[in-house]
Design a protein around this motif. Sequence first.
Motif, PDB file in Angstrom:
ATOM      1  N   TYR A 164       0.815  -1.215   0.000  1.00 10.91           N
ATOM      2  CA  TYR A 164       0.000   0.000   0.000  1.00 10.91           C
ATOM      3  C   TYR A 164       0.853   1.272   0.000  1.00 10.91           C
ATOM      4  O   TYR A 164       0.322   2.363   0.133  1.00 10.91           O
ATOM      5  N   ASN A 165       2.146   1.147  -0.159  1.00 11.16           N
ATOM      6  CA  ASN A 165       3.017   2.317  -0.074  1.00 11.16           C
ATOM      7  C   ASN A 165       2.778   3.335  -1.187  1.00 11.16           C
ATOM      8  O   ASN A 165       2.942   4.527  -0.965  1.00 11.16           O
ATOM      9  N   ARG A 166       2.372   2.880  -2.348  1.00  9.67           N
ATOM     10  CA  ARG A 166       2.151   3.793  -3.476  1.00  9.67           C
ATOM     11  C   ARG A 166       0.806   4.522  -3.402  1.00  9.67           C
ATOM     12  O   ARG A 166       0.577   5.461  -4.154  1.00  9.67           O
ATOM     13  N   VAL A 167      -0.069   4.077  -2.510  1.00 11.47           N
ATOM     14  CA  VAL A 167      -1.398   4.690  -2.415  1.00 11.47           C
ATOM     15  C   VAL A 167      -1.700   5.201  -1.008  1.00 11.47           C
ATOM     16  O   VAL A 167      -2.855   5.488  -0.690  1.00 11.47           O
ATOM     17  N   SER A 168      -0.666   5.296  -0.180  1.00 14.44           N
ATOM     18  CA  SER A 168      -0.903   5.771   1.184  1.00 14.44           C
ATOM     19  C   SER A 168       0.211   6.701   1.634  1.00 14.44           C
ATOM     20  O   SER A 168       1.342   6.629   1.143  1.00 14.44           O
ATOM     21  N   LEU A 169      -0.140   7.548   2.562  1.00 14.71           N
ATOM     22  CA  LEU A 169       0.813   8.458   3.187  1.00 14.71           C
ATOM     23  C   LEU A 169       0.970   7.977   4.632  1.00 14.71           C
ATOM     24  O   LEU A 169      -0.016   7.864   5.351  1.00 14.71           O
ATOM     25  N   GLY A 170       2.201   7.664   5.028  1.00 11.73           N
ATOM     26  CA  GLY A 170       2.456   7.119   6.353  1.00 11.73           C
ATOM     27  C   GLY A 170       2.794   8.187   7.374  1.00 11.73           C
ATOM     28  O   GLY A 170       3.710   8.985   7.164  1.00 11.73           O
ATOM     29  N   ILE A 171       2.053   8.193   8.471  1.00 13.82           N
ATOM     30  CA  ILE A 171       2.274   9.135   9.568  1.00 13.82           C
ATOM     31  C   ILE A 171       2.600   8.317  10.815  1.00 13.82           C
ATOM     32  O   ILE A 171       1.770   7.537  11.284  1.00 13.82           O
ATOM     33  N   ALA A 172       3.811   8.480  11.333  1.00 11.40           N
ATOM     34  CA  ALA A 172       4.230   7.736  12.525  1.00 11.40           C
ATOM     35  C   ALA A 172       4.315   8.657  13.723  1.00 11.40           C
ATOM     36  O   ALA A 172       4.818   9.776  13.629  1.00 11.40           O
ATOM     37  N   LEU A 173       3.834   8.170  14.839  1.00 11.56           N
ATOM     38  CA  LEU A 173       3.966   8.867  16.123  1.00 11.56           C
ATOM     39  C   LEU A 173       5.002   8.129  16.954  1.00 11.56           C
ATOM     40  O   LEU A 173       4.969   6.898  17.039  1.00 11.56           O
ATOM     41  N   SER A 174       5.911   8.874  17.549  1.00 11.04           N
ATOM     42  CA  SER A 174       6.922   8.275  18.402  1.00 11.04           C
ATOM     43  C   SER A 174       6.273   7.702  19.650  1.00 11.04           C
ATOM     44  O   SER A 174       5.492   8.374  20.318  1.00 11.04           O
ATOM     45  N   GLY A 175       6.582   6.443  19.965  1.00 12.38           N
ATOM     46  CA  GLY A 175       6.068   5.834  21.180  1.00 12.38           C
ATOM     47  C   GLY A 175       5.609   4.414  20.975  1.00 12.38           C
ATOM     48  O   GLY A 175       5.459   3.939  19.848  1.00 12.38           O
ATOM     49  N   ASP A 176       5.384   3.742  22.075  1.00  6.38           N
ATOM     50  CA  ASP A 176       4.854   2.385  22.100  1.00  6.38           C
ATOM     51  C   ASP A 176       3.456   2.472  22.692  1.00  6.38           C
ATOM     52  O   ASP A 176       3.287   2.540  23.907  1.00  6.38           O
ATOM     53  N   PHE A 177       2.455   2.464  21.843  1.00  5.26           N
ATOM     54  CA  PHE A 177       1.088   2.660  22.292  1.00  5.26           C
ATOM     55  C   PHE A 177       0.377   1.351  22.623  1.00  5.26           C
ATOM     56  O   PHE A 177      -0.844   1.319  22.765  1.00  5.26           O
TER      57      PHE A 177
END
Length: 168
Positions: free
Chosen positions: A89-102
């Motif tokens: 899904y990398n070509r059709v999605s924008l990845g947003i990462a939050l720092s932390g272990d949720f």
Amino acid sequence: MTKEWNTLIEPNFAQDIGLDFAETLVPLKDIQYLAIHHTESQGMDALEAHRFHREARKWAGIGYNYFIEEDGAIIKGRGCYVGAHVYRYNRVSLGIALSGDFDSHYPTEAQMESARKLCLFFMKQCNLQSSQIIGHREFPDVSKSCPGRNFDMDGFRNWIEQTRLVNR
């Protein structure tokens, strides 16, 4: 209907810390999803994630398009280029990462506000609905808990939808 990246602009509120990549990145062209992630590690910052992805994963660099630090700072990762964050899904999605272990902690209020701001920015530009904000675990064939058991994806989507309704 989604827009192509060549018609979009980067958010001016994201900090560009000058990350270098080991190969030429390919522009994103068709955004269908905003993919939400956590780092699974407390205290990991964007530079550490960049190094980890380059050295341990052997990728070109950080796989996320944007990274949100624990204090809420939004850092440009790959920006408007194809990421490495959700297999197939990398070509059709924008990845947003939050720092932390949720799985064991909760995102900070500053992180949640920044995630909302970034999602609203790209939803408007790409003509996306809140239902197109997807936790990594919600993609097909993903067995991870990402963005963590303590990250309420339904609550996050509802909060964004309420914000959109108020701001119409």
